[in-house]
Design a protein around this motif. Structure first.
Motif, mmCIF file in Angstrom:
data_model
loop_
_atom_site.group_PDB
_atom_site.id
_atom_site.type_symbol
_atom_site.label_atom_id
_atom_site.label_comp_id
_atom_site.label_asym_id
_atom_site.label_seq_id
_atom_site.Cartn_x
_atom_site.Cartn_y
_atom_site.Cartn_z
ATOM 1 N N ALA A 87 -14.934 15.844 89.172
ATOM 2 C CA ALA A 87 -15.440 15.287 87.784
ATOM 3 C C ALA A 87 -16.500 14.302 88.021
ATOM 4 O O ALA A 87 -17.389 13.968 87.208
ATOM 5 C CB ALA A 87 -14.371 15.026 86.702
ATOM 6 N N GLY A 88 -16.071 13.135 88.895
ATOM 7 C CA GLY A 88 -17.035 11.864 88.752
ATOM 8 C C GLY A 88 -18.495 12.194 89.117
ATOM 9 O O GLY A 88 -19.503 11.613 88.532
ATOM 10 N N ASP A 89 -18.753 13.228 89.894
ATOM 11 C CA ASP A 89 -20.151 13.639 90.231
ATOM 12 C C ASP A 89 -20.904 14.142 88.914
ATOM 13 O O ASP A 89 -21.961 13.492 88.713
ATOM 14 C CB ASP A 89 -20.223 14.737 91.254
ATOM 15 N N PHE A 90 -20.294 14.759 88.081
ATOM 16 C CA PHE A 90 -20.797 15.305 86.967
ATOM 17 C C PHE A 90 -21.257 14.052 85.858
ATOM 18 O O PHE A 90 -22.100 13.939 85.090
ATOM 19 C CB PHE A 90 -20.166 16.532 86.192
ATOM 20 N N LEU A 91 -19.949 13.509 85.692
ATOM 21 C CA LEU A 91 -19.901 12.002 84.990
ATOM 22 C C LEU A 91 -20.935 11.113 85.412
ATOM 23 O O LEU A 91 -21.641 10.707 84.503
ATOM 24 C CB LEU A 91 -18.426 11.299 85.073
ATOM 25 N N SER A 92 -21.168 11.113 86.551
ATOM 26 C CA SER A 92 -22.228 9.937 87.137
ATOM 27 C C SER A 92 -23.578 10.344 86.562
ATOM 28 O O SER A 92 -24.009 9.463 86.249
ATOM 29 C CB SER A 92 -22.232 10.063 88.496
ATOM 30 N N LEU A 93 -23.762 11.622 86.695
ATOM 31 C CA LEU A 93 -25.142 12.074 86.223
ATOM 32 C C LEU A 93 -25.391 11.949 84.758
ATOM 33 O O LEU A 93 -26.356 11.620 84.246
ATOM 34 C CB LEU A 93 -25.468 13.446 86.753
ATOM 35 N N GLY A 195 -13.378 8.587 91.489
ATOM 36 C CA GLY A 195 -14.138 7.464 90.826
ATOM 37 C C GLY A 195 -15.442 8.035 90.370
ATOM 38 O O GLY A 195 -15.678 9.555 90.516
ATOM 39 N N VAL A 196 -16.430 7.135 89.532
ATOM 40 C CA VAL A 196 -17.609 7.863 89.361
ATOM 41 C C VAL A 196 -18.608 7.095 90.573
ATOM 42 O O VAL A 196 -18.903 5.992 90.429
ATOM 43 C CB VAL A 196 -17.993 7.359 88.199
ATOM 44 N N GLU A 201 -25.726 9.548 94.978
ATOM 45 C CA GLU A 201 -24.594 10.132 95.853
ATOM 46 C C GLU A 201 -24.096 11.426 95.123
ATOM 47 O O GLU A 201 -23.839 12.547 96.059
ATOM 48 C CB GLU A 201 -23.552 9.095 96.183
ATOM 49 N N ALA A 202 -24.010 11.085 93.935
ATOM 50 C CA ALA A 202 -23.386 12.478 93.077
ATOM 51 C C ALA A 202 -24.264 13.809 92.911
ATOM 52 O O ALA A 202 -23.990 14.841 92.975
ATOM 53 C CB ALA A 202 -23.125 11.986 91.702
ATOM 54 N N ALA A 203 -25.483 13.241 92.860
ATOM 55 C CA ALA A 203 -26.535 14.583 92.566
ATOM 56 C C ALA A 203 -26.688 15.505 93.584
ATOM 57 O O ALA A 203 -26.698 16.643 93.079
ATOM 58 C CB ALA A 203 -28.123 13.835 92.471
ATOM 59 N N PRO A 204 -26.704 15.280 94.958
ATOM 60 C CA PRO A 204 -26.655 16.640 95.705
ATOM 61 C C PRO A 204 -25.443 17.653 95.579
ATOM 62 O O PRO A 204 -25.577 18.774 95.513
ATOM 63 C CB PRO A 204 -26.771 16.003 97.108
#
Length: 370
Positions: A87-93, A195-196, A201-204
């Motif tokens: 979840a943190g990857d999508f929330l970050s973006l 975490g977020v 880092e999250a984008a790829p």
């Protein structure tokens, strides 16, 4: 490399566990789809269950109970079920768009960026190790004199002020308390919560997940799916460029799009599909590319699917195209094909109605075509 939209649609059906269906747990189905929209809880569950060869309703509820799945505001500001460790990857973006910094947002929702930042801290503190109803959470936050003026906005059922907090990992939905919604911190519910992370880092990971289910696609299509185009274009282009040889540009009937390099051979050899599927409201097969994508849904029929108040209708999918809609009327599934669309065989529609009944735990309905 040149491929056809028929091949893309067939590949998506396979990647999204629609042809064939899967034995994978519900949480893994949600993961593959990059979430299941949960504005209507039953629709999120149905999204996963219709993709299982033998639907297991306990999968989704169990995933929420043990924190493998989280319910939170995510893509496009709508509620989604997401894997807790993803979840943190999508929330970050989503957070990187900083929509709450725009003057129109501030005028509409009555909070400054500084107040949103203060809310993140206040909500995180109030929810530390606790699960609170909206009233309990708002009361705790409004005790701060500097935030008291936001009390009425925080009580809004639309959750406009809570969405930026969710994107920053300050809260998610907790287990319902009777008819009341509750909130908790993701890390208190999901053992896998990481975490977020920083958007770079999250984008790829987020882009690879999206292309792995909904590709080939352009950066603009990814942006529309994630935040209705609100992501800043410069970092968006850089995120795609930085993935290097993990991505391959493909030509889909004259349109250039990106695919994961590991999937290019599968796309090139995919055979067009003739499968018939009945999918529920808010299904990711439609929401992934978006209802504006004419390769999935003809523009002249969009209003039949994308309806008032953000409602996305249950659809009939034939060969990967949306060719009609359906609804439950008493004890029957009533199918309405679009003008000019070829009517599927009654045997195929009855088989789909039977699978729908398994997923919903009901008797097999009659099928009528209007």
């Amino acid at each position: 490399m040149t491929i056809t939209w028929d091949q893309v649609r067939a590949w998506r059906l396979r990647r999204q566990f629609l042809e064939p269906r899967t034995d994978a747990p519900g949480a893994e189905v949600v993961s593959r789809l990059c979430g299941a929209q949960a504005q209507v809880k039953s629709s999120a569950a149905l999204t996963a269950l219709l993709r299982q060869a033998e639907p297991r309703p306990e999968d989704v509820e169990g995933g929420l109970a043990d924190g493998v799945l989280l319910k939170t505001w995510a893509m496009r500001g709508t509620l989604h079920l997401l894997k807790g460790d993803e979840a943190g990857d999508f929330l970050s973006l989503a957070a990187s768009a900083r929509t709450w910094h725009s003057p129109p947002w501030q005028r509409e929702f009555g909070a400054t960026p500084a107040e949103v930042e203060a809310l993140v801290d206040a909500v995180s503190s109030a929810l530390d190790g606790r699960v609170l109803t909206r009233d309990e959470l708002v009361a705790a936050v409004a005790a701060d004199a500097g935030l008291a003026k936001l009390e009425a906005r925080l009580r809004s059922g639309w959750g406009a002020l809570l969405k930026p907090l969710a994107w920053q990992g300050a809260l998610c939905h907790g287990p319902s308390r009777g008819a009341k919604v509750t909130f908790a911190r993701p890390g208190d519910l999901a053992p896998g919560w990481r975490g977020v992370p920083d958007p770079d880092e999250a984008a790829p990971r987020a882009i690879a997940a999206y292309l792995g289910a909904h590709g080939p696609a352009t950066p603009d299509a990814f942006n529309a799916w994630l935040m209705r185009g609100a992501l800043r274009k410069t970092p968006l282009r850089r995120w795609f460029a930085d993935m290097g040889d993990r991505l391959t540009k493909v030509d889909v009937e004259g349109e250039e799009a990106f695919a994961l390099s590991e999937h290019v051979d599968e796309l090139a050899t995919a055979e067009p599909s003739r499968s018939v599927r009945l999918l529920g409201a808010f299904d990711q097969y439609v929401l992934g590319p978006g209802t504006n994508d004419p390769r999935v849904l003809a523009p002249e029929h969009r209003a039949r699917v994308s309806r008032a108040a953000g409602w996305i209708a249950p659809v009939v999918v034939v060969g990967g195209r949306v060719t009609g809609v359906w609804e439950q009327v008493d004890d029957a599934v009533v199918v309405s094909m679009f003008p000019g669309a070829r009517k599927p065989s009654m045997s195929a529609l009855r088989a789909e109605a039977g699978h729908l009944a398994k997923a919903r735990g009901t008797d097999v309905p009659e099928v009528r075509v209007s």
